[in-house]
Design a protein around this motif. Structure first.
Motif, PDB file in Angstrom:
ATOM      1  N   VAL A 188       0.831  -1.208   0.000  1.00 22.75           N
ATOM      2  CA  VAL A 188       0.000   0.000   0.000  1.00 22.75           C
ATOM      3  C   VAL A 188       0.868   1.262   0.000  1.00 22.75           C
ATOM      4  O   VAL A 188       1.926   1.288   0.624  1.00 22.75           O
ATOM      5  CB  VAL A 188      -0.967  -0.017   1.220  1.00 22.75           C
ATOM      6  N   ILE A 189       0.422   2.288  -0.720  1.00 20.01           N
ATOM      7  CA  ILE A 189       1.089   3.592  -0.648  1.00 20.01           C
ATOM      8  C   ILE A 189       0.019   4.673  -0.457  1.00 20.01           C
ATOM      9  O   ILE A 189      -1.164   4.439  -0.701  1.00 20.01           O
ATOM     10  CB  ILE A 189       1.910   3.943  -1.913  1.00 20.01           C
ATOM     11  N   PHE A 190       0.483   5.839  -0.034  1.00 17.58           N
ATOM     12  CA  PHE A 190      -0.438   6.960   0.151  1.00 17.58           C
ATOM     13  C   PHE A 190       0.013   8.089  -0.773  1.00 17.58           C
ATOM     14  O   PHE A 190       1.204   8.405  -0.825  1.00 17.58           O
ATOM     15  CB  PHE A 190      -0.473   7.365   1.630  1.00 17.58           C
ATOM     16  N   PRO A 191      -0.909   8.680  -1.550  1.00 17.96           N
ATOM     17  CA  PRO A 191      -0.540   9.605  -2.621  1.00 17.96           C
ATOM     18  C   PRO A 191       0.403  10.723  -2.184  1.00 17.96           C
ATOM     19  O   PRO A 191       1.250  11.137  -2.956  1.00 17.96           O
ATOM     20  CB  PRO A 191      -1.877  10.175  -3.078  1.00 17.96           C
ATOM     21  N   THR A 192       0.289  11.210  -0.948  1.00 13.07           N
ATOM     22  CA  THR A 192       1.152  12.321  -0.534  1.00 13.07           C
ATOM     23  C   THR A 192       2.618  11.894  -0.444  1.00 13.07           C
ATOM     24  O   THR A 192       3.496  12.714  -0.396  1.00 13.07           O
ATOM     25  CB  THR A 192       0.726  12.864   0.839  1.00 13.07           C
ATOM     26  N   GLN A 193       2.869  10.577  -0.426  1.00 16.78           N
ATOM     27  CA  GLN A 193       4.243  10.101  -0.275  1.00 16.78           C
ATOM     28  C   GLN A 193       4.961   9.949  -1.615  1.00 16.78           C
ATOM     29  O   GLN A 193       6.124   9.611  -1.657  1.00 16.78           O
ATOM     30  CB  GLN A 193       4.256   8.730   0.416  1.00 16.78           C
ATOM     31  N   ILE A 194       4.259  10.142  -2.710  1.00 13.67           N
ATOM     32  CA  ILE A 194       4.924   9.970  -4.006  1.00 13.67           C
ATOM     33  C   ILE A 194       4.828  11.239  -4.836  1.00 13.67           C
ATOM     34  O   ILE A 194       4.045  12.125  -4.533  1.00 13.67           O
ATOM     35  CB  ILE A 194       4.323   8.788  -4.809  1.00 13.67           C
ATOM     36  N   SER A 195       5.635  11.321  -5.859  1.00 14.36           N
ATOM     37  CA  SER A 195       5.641  12.526  -6.680  1.00 14.36           C
ATOM     38  C   SER A 195       4.365  12.584  -7.519  1.00 14.36           C
ATOM     39  O   SER A 195       3.629  11.616  -7.625  1.00 14.36           O
ATOM     40  CB  SER A 195       6.848  12.488  -7.597  1.00 14.36           C
ATOM     41  N   MET A 196       4.125  13.735  -8.119  1.00 16.28           N
ATOM     42  CA  MET A 196       2.915  13.910  -8.917  1.00 16.28           C
ATOM     43  C   MET A 196       3.095  13.403 -10.349  1.00 16.28           C
ATOM     44  O   MET A 196       2.322  13.726 -11.232  1.00 16.28           O
ATOM     45  CB  MET A 196       2.520  15.388  -8.941  1.00 16.28           C
ATOM     46  N   VAL A 197       4.144  12.619 -10.604  1.00 14.62           N
ATOM     47  CA  VAL A 197       4.401  12.103 -11.951  1.00 14.62           C
ATOM     48  C   VAL A 197       3.167  11.352 -12.457  1.00 14.62           C
ATOM     49  O   VAL A 197       2.615  10.511 -11.767  1.00 14.62           O
ATOM     50  CB  VAL A 197       5.609  11.131 -11.927  1.00 14.62           C
ATOM     51  N   ARG A 198       2.710  11.721 -13.678  1.00 11.57           N
ATOM     52  CA  ARG A 198       1.539  11.046 -14.262  1.00 11.57           C
ATOM     53  C   ARG A 198       1.986   9.762 -14.937  1.00 11.57           C
ATOM     54  O   ARG A 198       2.921   9.749 -15.727  1.00 11.57           O
ATOM     55  CB  ARG A 198       0.875  11.948 -15.304  1.00 11.57           C
ATOM     56  N   HIS A 199       1.356   8.663 -14.609  1.00  9.92           N
ATOM     57  CA  HIS A 199       1.698   7.391 -15.236  1.00  9.92           C
ATOM     58  C   HIS A 199       0.827   7.182 -16.466  1.00  9.92           C
ATOM     59  O   HIS A 199      -0.367   7.465 -16.433  1.00  9.92           O
ATOM     60  CB  HIS A 199       1.465   6.248 -14.247  1.00  9.92           C
ATOM     61  N   GLU A 200       1.430   6.704 -17.515  1.00 15.06           N
ATOM     62  CA  GLU A 200       0.680   6.463 -18.749  1.00 15.06           C
ATOM     63  C   GLU A 200      -0.268   5.287 -18.576  1.00 15.06           C
ATOM     64  O   GLU A 200      -1.352   5.255 -19.088  1.00 15.06           O
ATOM     65  CB  GLU A 200       1.636   6.174 -19.902  1.00 15.06           C
ATOM     66  N   SER A 201       0.180   4.304 -17.824  1.00 16.23           N
ATOM     67  CA  SER A 201      -0.695   3.160 -17.578  1.00 16.23           C
ATOM     68  C   SER A 201      -0.435   2.675 -16.161  1.00 16.23           C
ATOM     69  O   SER A 201       0.501   3.116 -15.511  1.00 16.23           O
ATOM     70  CB  SER A 201      -0.365   2.036 -18.562  1.00 16.23           C
ATOM     71  N   THR A 202      -1.295   1.799 -15.667  1.00 14.92           N
ATOM     72  CA  THR A 202      -1.142   1.341 -14.277  1.00 14.92           C
ATOM     73  C   THR A 202      -0.118   0.216 -14.179  1.00 14.92           C
ATOM     74  O   THR A 202       0.278  -0.148 -13.092  1.00 14.92           O
ATOM     75  CB  THR A 202      -2.480   0.833 -13.736  1.00 14.92           C
ATOM     76  N   THR A 203       0.326  -0.310 -15.323  1.00 13.59           N
ATOM     77  CA  THR A 203       1.201  -1.483 -15.258  1.00 13.59           C
ATOM     78  C   THR A 203       2.594  -1.159 -14.709  1.00 13.59           C
ATOM     79  O   THR A 203       3.289  -2.032 -14.229  1.00 13.59           O
ATOM     80  CB  THR A 203       1.365  -2.126 -16.656  1.00 13.59           C
ATOM     81  N   ASP A 204       2.982   0.153 -14.783  1.00 19.25           N
ATOM     82  CA  ASP A 204       4.304   0.485 -14.271  1.00 19.25           C
ATOM     83  C   ASP A 204       4.273   0.920 -12.801  1.00 19.25           C
ATOM     84  O   ASP A 204       5.242   1.427 -12.279  1.00 19.25           O
ATOM     85  CB  ASP A 204       4.967   1.561 -15.137  1.00 19.25           C
ATOM     86  N   LEU A 205       3.162   0.753 -12.138  1.00 15.28           N
ATOM     87  CA  LEU A 205       3.086   1.120 -10.727  1.00 15.28           C
ATOM     88  C   LEU A 205       3.712   0.009  -9.891  1.00 15.28           C
ATOM     89  O   LEU A 205       3.477  -1.160 -10.145  1.00 15.28           O
ATOM     90  CB  LEU A 205       1.631   1.320 -10.296  1.00 15.28           C
ATOM     91  N   GLY A 211      -3.947   4.372  -0.896  1.00 18.36           N
ATOM     92  CA  GLY A 211      -4.826   4.680   0.243  1.00 18.36           C
ATOM     93  C   GLY A 211      -5.062   6.170   0.412  1.00 18.36           C
ATOM     94  O   GLY A 211      -4.679   6.996  -0.425  1.00 18.36           O
ATOM     95  N   TRP A 212      -5.696   6.519   1.490  1.00 21.94           N
ATOM     96  CA  TRP A 212      -6.030   7.908   1.830  1.00 21.94           C
ATOM     97  C   TRP A 212      -5.824   8.061   3.330  1.00 21.94           C
ATOM     98  O   TRP A 212      -5.912   7.063   4.054  1.00 21.94           O
ATOM     99  CB  TRP A 212      -7.490   8.178   1.440  1.00 21.94           C
ATOM    100  N   HIS A 213      -5.626   9.310   3.789  1.00 23.04           N
ATOM    101  CA  HIS A 213      -5.268   9.478   5.199  1.00 23.04           C
ATOM    102  C   HIS A 213      -6.454   9.708   6.134  1.00 23.04           C
ATOM    103  O   HIS A 213      -6.355  10.515   7.063  1.00 23.04           O
ATOM    104  CB  HIS A 213      -4.260  10.621   5.347  1.00 23.04           C
ATOM    105  N   GLY A 214      -7.565   9.027   5.934  1.00 23.53           N
ATOM    106  CA  GLY A 214      -8.682   9.158   6.871  1.00 23.53           C
ATOM    107  C   GLY A 214      -8.462   8.251   8.076  1.00 23.53           C
ATOM    108  O   GLY A 214      -7.821   7.208   7.952  1.00 23.53           O
ATOM    109  N   LYS A 215      -8.996   8.670   9.230  1.00 23.84           N
ATOM    110  CA  LYS A 215      -8.885   7.802  10.413  1.00 23.84           C
ATOM    111  C   LYS A 215     -10.173   7.868  11.227  1.00 23.84           C
ATOM    112  O   LYS A 215     -10.836   8.902  11.262  1.00 23.84           O
ATOM    113  CB  LYS A 215      -7.738   8.248  11.306  1.00 23.84           C
ATOM    114  N   CYS A 216     -10.468   6.772  11.891  1.00 26.58           N
ATOM    115  CA  CYS A 216     -11.572   6.785  12.849  1.00 26.58           C
ATOM    116  C   CYS A 216     -11.029   7.370  14.138  1.00 26.58           C
ATOM    117  O   CYS A 216     -10.057   6.858  14.700  1.00 26.58           O
ATOM    118  CB  CYS A 216     -12.095   5.380  13.087  1.00 26.58           C
ATOM    119  N   GLU A 217     -11.693   8.427  14.619  1.00 27.53           N
ATOM    120  CA  GLU A 217     -11.189   9.121  15.816  1.00 27.53           C
ATOM    121  C   GLU A 217     -11.302   8.267  17.074  1.00 27.53           C
ATOM    122  O   GLU A 217     -10.710   8.599  18.096  1.00 27.53           O
ATOM    123  CB  GLU A 217     -11.941  10.441  16.010  1.00 27.53           C
TER     124      GLU A 217
END
Ligand code: 13P
Ligand code: SF4
Length: 346
Positions: A188-205, A211-217
């Motif tokens: 799993v990764i969280f978008p804020t931890q990676i650069s904003m580089v646009r991937h042409e396809s999902t196969t190179d991920l 994920g997203w940084h939501g939490k149950c309080e």
């Protein structure tokens, strides 16, 4: 049923848990709610986190988010009163648009549902084109409408695996994403931890769950230290953690599952001490049903949103038809697809 019979029924379950003077007072409210429920042709759904006097007196059905969604879809009464939080009442409306859905308090929100907007989901889609979005039901209708499929705590891994894709977006609970990643062997990764580089396809991920940084309080407050302290004092204790707890807490526990899975686990095992790492009221409700077992609770953590739903406000909800939950039709239709896809998986 008379007020006295209502009181006796509540006392039979709750005499060790709720003081008698409180039970007498609440029995009167419960009696009035049950009378109004018949008069108005309403059904009451009660989440497992409802306070014990309410939980054991007025709901026609109790359960976890998934079970109550299924019930809402089948409701054959004019009015559904949802004793839970807003996202749950919205899910009922999404599935039963022709019914009036009432939520007894306007303040019953959820920190997870607040953590993400529909625009956030659209931005994630732009950034990760073609990657399907799995959305935890603890979100509002407009977020569900931007998603491919929903999941609850009881079917998250099954929903992720049902998609059969290499990569998924899993929102908004950070801990649940990590727990699902552990369960399904994904990274799993969280978008804020990676650069904003646009991937042409999902196969190179090189990651599989975004994920997203939501939490149950509530669930984020439990720690491994809590577990170690309780195990030191009660070496025989069986510890159950909701999947909204951190992966470290889940790992240090004996079992992890949604609210109904935890209830079943206690019923079907024979330890004496259990510790439920979840909302406190559920510990009371499980204790009421399992008189031969001791529920240990770390009860500094009552969900402030679930706590908003009271018998007093439920009387008002039925008397004054409040608070009506509405979902705009174009959002409802799209959100229904995501919820129904989930229900079809189980
Ligand atoms: P369940 O789906 O397990 O009932 O949980 C709902 C919830 O809000 C947990 O905090
Ligand atoms: Fe939301 Fe947490 Fe409360 Fe559940 S316990 S309703 S996830 S804030």
């Amino acid at each position: 049923m008379s007020v006295e019979k209502t009181y006796q029924k509540m006392k039979a379950k709750l005499s060790r848990i709720v003081p008698d003077f409180e039970l007498r007072y609440k029995a009167e409210l419960a009696y009035e709610i049950n009378r109004l429920k018949k008069e108005k042709n309403a059904v009451i759904l009660g989440h497992n986190y409802m306070e014990p006097a309410l939980f054991h007196s007025i709901p026609d059905y109790t359960g976890d988010s998934l079970e109550l969604s299924r019930r809402a879809a089948k409701a054959d009464k004019d009015i559904i009163v949802f004793c839970g939080v807003r996202f749950m009442a919205e899910t009922a409306k999404i599935l039963s648009p022709q019914k009036t859905v009432l939520l007894p308090s306007e303040k019953a929100g959820c920190s997870l549902a607040e953590s993400i907007t529909a625009k956030d989901v659209r931005n994630l889609r732009k950034r990760f084109p073609g990657v399907p979005v799995v959305t935890y039901v603890n979100t509002y209708a407009d977020v569900k409408a931007e998603s491919d499929i929903c999941c609850t705590s009881s079917n998250a891994a099954a929903v992720v695996e049902s998609l059969g894709t290499d990569t998924i977006i899993f929102i908004p609970d950070e801990y649940m994403a990590k727990n699902v990643a552990n369960e399904t062997g994904k990274h799993v990764i969280f978008p804020t931890q990676i650069s904003m580089v646009r991937h042409e396809s999902t196969t190179d991920l090189d990651y599989e769950i975004i994920g997203w940084h939501g939490k149950c309080e509530v669930h984020e407050k439990f720690t491994v230290e809590d577990i170690l302290n309780v195990r030191k004092q009660f070496p025989d204790v069986v510890i159950l953690a909701h999947p909204e707890c951190s992966p470290e807490v889940v790992d240090a526990s004996d079992f992890s599952g949604g609210t109904s899975a935890m209830i079943k686990y206690v019923e079907q095992t024979s330890a004496y001490h259990y510790l439920l790492l979840t909302e406190c009221a559920m510990g009371d409700n499980v204790a009421a049903e399992n008189r031969d077992k001791e529920m240990l609770r770390l009860c500094s953590v009552r969900c402030p949103h679930m706590n908003e739903i009271t018998l007093e406000d439920t009387v008002k909800a039925l008397r004054h038809n409040q608070y009506v939950i509405d979902v705009p039709e174009e959002i409802r239709v799209k959100a229904a697809q995501s919820v129904e896809r989930m229900i079809a998986i189980g």
